[in-house]
Each structure stands twice: as structure tokens, then as C-alpha cells.
Design an enzyme around this catalytic site. Structure first.
Site, mmCIF file in Angstrom:
data_model
loop_
_atom_site.group_PDB
_atom_site.id
_atom_site.type_symbol
_atom_site.label_atom_id
_atom_site.label_comp_id
_atom_site.label_asym_id
_atom_site.label_seq_id
_atom_site.Cartn_x
_atom_site.Cartn_y
_atom_site.Cartn_z
ATOM 1 N N HIS A 53 24.493 -15.093 82.657
ATOM 2 C CA HIS A 53 23.185 -14.892 82.149
ATOM 3 C C HIS A 53 22.964 -13.405 81.384
ATOM 4 C CE1 HIS A 53 21.958 -13.756 86.121
ATOM 5 N NE2 HIS A 53 20.800 -13.370 85.486
ATOM 6 N N HIS A 55 20.711 -10.992 81.803
ATOM 7 C CA HIS A 55 19.942 -9.856 82.599
ATOM 8 C C HIS A 55 21.067 -8.675 82.760
ATOM 9 C CE1 HIS A 55 16.625 -12.503 84.458
ATOM 10 N NE2 HIS A 55 16.402 -12.251 83.108
ATOM 11 N N ASP A 57 21.569 -6.508 84.794
ATOM 12 C CA ASP A 57 22.125 -6.183 86.068
ATOM 13 C C ASP A 57 23.290 -7.087 86.324
ATOM 14 O OD1 ASP A 57 20.325 -8.272 86.602
ATOM 15 O OD2 ASP A 57 20.324 -8.058 88.749
ATOM 16 N N HIS A 58 23.567 -8.215 85.278
ATOM 17 C CA HIS A 58 24.795 -8.901 85.177
ATOM 18 C C HIS A 58 25.792 -8.587 84.100
ATOM 19 C CE1 HIS A 58 23.598 -11.724 88.517
ATOM 20 N NE2 HIS A 58 22.271 -11.229 87.969
ATOM 21 N N HIS A 109 15.808 -19.601 85.647
ATOM 22 C CA HIS A 109 15.723 -18.135 85.776
ATOM 23 C C HIS A 109 15.712 -17.448 84.511
ATOM 24 C CE1 HIS A 109 16.203 -14.417 87.672
ATOM 25 N NE2 HIS A 109 17.475 -14.021 86.979
ATOM 26 N N ASP A 128 21.924 -16.479 89.540
ATOM 27 C CA ASP A 128 20.839 -16.275 89.761
ATOM 28 C C ASP A 128 19.862 -17.574 89.692
ATOM 29 O OD1 ASP A 128 21.437 -13.521 90.035
ATOM 30 O OD2 ASP A 128 19.705 -12.726 88.937
ATOM 31 N N HIS A 167 23.176 -12.480 94.140
ATOM 32 C CA HIS A 167 22.531 -11.271 94.958
ATOM 33 C C HIS A 167 22.767 -11.425 96.485
ATOM 34 C CE1 HIS A 167 20.497 -9.334 91.773
ATOM 35 N NE2 HIS A 167 20.499 -10.370 91.028
#
Length: 252
Positions: A53, A55, A57-58, A109, A128, A167
Site C-alpha cells: 500500500h 503509506h 513507511d512501506h 486501512h 497493515d 509492524h
């Protein structure tokens, strides 16, 4: 079977490398340094990147690690992920080298994320959406949407599937599950196992679908015992799920 390497990144993210017969697949790219270090240690050459996805942090390290690899991600979020070479959609099956992969749409999410299931390897990457003993926050979807996505994963993934999530949230998730369902013996026992693992600084990922079915309250929103514990006997599962998610949002 493939060789799988879990890579801790940032403060609590995970990336994963999957290697089989010369094909090396990276799932998500949170941080370049640890990913490059893992590739150097193993001697593997990155050939593909699977993105779950949009975001940051990915995806933020895609450009730094991709080299000549092909970057593949969700069709529904392509306009928000830089550097994609190819998109895939819900239900699409494809192969990367010898590795067969099925894309599973799991909105909630975010609006268009994908989970990836590798049936021959008996592993899945749920990012996530589905965490060990938890699920993702509802940033771009509502509770009913996320509940449907979790039902989709529960039906699609066999019990012996190893689940790699995005995570290391398991200890907090386990504490919340135990507080919510204090009489659930399986949850209490797993909390102790998770607590001991984290005291040893060991990851709690991967989990298994069997363990999640047994101890993840978010996968059990249609279980009457969960509804009863919340004082919601007879409520629709989506309403039970919404209550669970709201409670987790405020839990630390």
C-alpha cells in the site's frame, strides 16, 4: 520451499525478502539500510519488489533499493506510489520466477491495498491489514469494509499459512486482547509467550492463520463470546468489530 528473511526497519516496521531459485522478492521498502545489509549478507540480487500500500513507511526506500528490480503494486493505489513498473488487481495470480503469487484486495486501512498469498510457500504478506493479534487502523475505510477484508483473509488463507505483517505491534495487541477478553485462556497464554519473546528482543512475526483465528479478537467479531464480553449480545459482527477497533485506537 523459499528462503524467507525478516528485516526489521525503522522503529517497528518489517520488510521481508523471499528467495527461491535465483528470484529474490522484497515485500515493502520501509528503510534502505537494513534491506541493503540483508541483501549483502545473503548475496542475493533483488529481482522484484511487491508493494502492499501507499503509506510512506512501506514505500519510501523503493528508489534506493530497487536497482534493476521490477516494482509491482496495487492497481487501486498506483497514483500514490512512485516507481511502480507494473500493477496488479484483486484476485490476479502471477509468477515471479518460480514463485506463484495471488493478490488479495483488503481495503480498510487504505482504500486499495493488496495482501499477497504464496500458496506453494504457505506464506502471506498482510502488511497493515491483519497484524498478529490485531488489525490496521481505519485511515481510509470504515469498520464494515475492514471487517469484510478480514473475513476475506480468514476464508482465503489456510490455517498453516505463515502470516508476515508490516509492524511489530503484537505485545500491545495482546495486552488489548487480554483486557478485552480476560477469560479467554488462549489469549492469556499467548500474551505470556509474546511478552517473553519481546523481553528477549525477538520478533513475534511471522504468526500463523491458525493462531490468529484462535487469539485475534478482530478476526472473531462474529464469535458470540466476543460480543458477550463487550456487552453486545446479538449485535451485527461489523458493529462488534467497530467497537473492538475503537477500543484499540485508544489503547496504549
Amino acid at each position: 520451499m523459499a528462503d524467507v528473511r525478516l528485516i526489521p526497519c525503522l522503529s517497528d516496521n518489517y520488510a521481508v525478502l523471499v528467495h527461491k531459485d535465483g528470484e529474490t522478492i522484497l515485500v515493502d521498502a520501509p528503510e534502505a539500510g537494513p534491506i541493503k545489509a540483508a541483501l549483502e549478507e545473503t548475496g542475493w540480487t533483488l529481482t522484484s519488489v511487491l508493494v502492499t500500500h501507499h503509506h510512506s513507511d512501506h514505500v519510501q526506500a523503493i528508489g534506493a533499493v530497487k536497482g534493476s528490480a521490477t516494482v509491482i503494486g496495487p492497481e487501486g493505489e498506483a497514483d500514490r506510489i512512485k516507481g511502480l513498473d507494473r500493477t496488479v488487481a484483486d484476485g490476479e495470480e502471477f509468477k515471479l520466477g518460480p514463485v506463484r503469487i495471488r493478490a488479495i484486495s483488503t481495503p480498510g486501512h487504505t482504500s486499495g491495498p493488496l495482501c499477497y498469498y504464496l500458496p506453494e510457500e504457505r506464506i502471506a504478506f498482510t502488511a497493515d491489514t491483519l497484524f498478529a493479534m490485531g488489525c490496521g487502523r481505519l485511515f481510509e475505510g470504515d469498520a464494515a469494509t475492514m471487517w469484510r477484508s478480514l473475513q476475506t483473509l480468514r476464508a482465503a488463507l489456510p490455517d498453516d499459512t505463515d502470516i508476515y505483517c508490516g509492524h511489530e505491534y503484537t505485545l500491545t495487541n495482546a495486552r488489548y486482547a487480554h483486557e478485552t477478553l480476560p477469560d479467554d485462556v488462549a489469549i492469556a497464554e499467548r500474551l505470556e509467550v509474546v511478552r517473553e519473546a519481546r523481553e528477549r528482543k525477538e520478533p513475534t512475526v511471522p504468526t500463523t492463520m491458525a493462531a490468529e483465528k484462535a487469539t485475534n479478537p478482530f478476526l472473531r467479531a462474529d464469535d458470540p463470546t466476543v460480543a458477550a464480553a463487550l456487552g453486545m449480545e446479538g449485535a451485527e459482527p461489523a458493529e462488534v468489530f467497530a467497537r473492538l477497533r475503537k477500543g484499540r485506537d485508544g489503547f496504549s
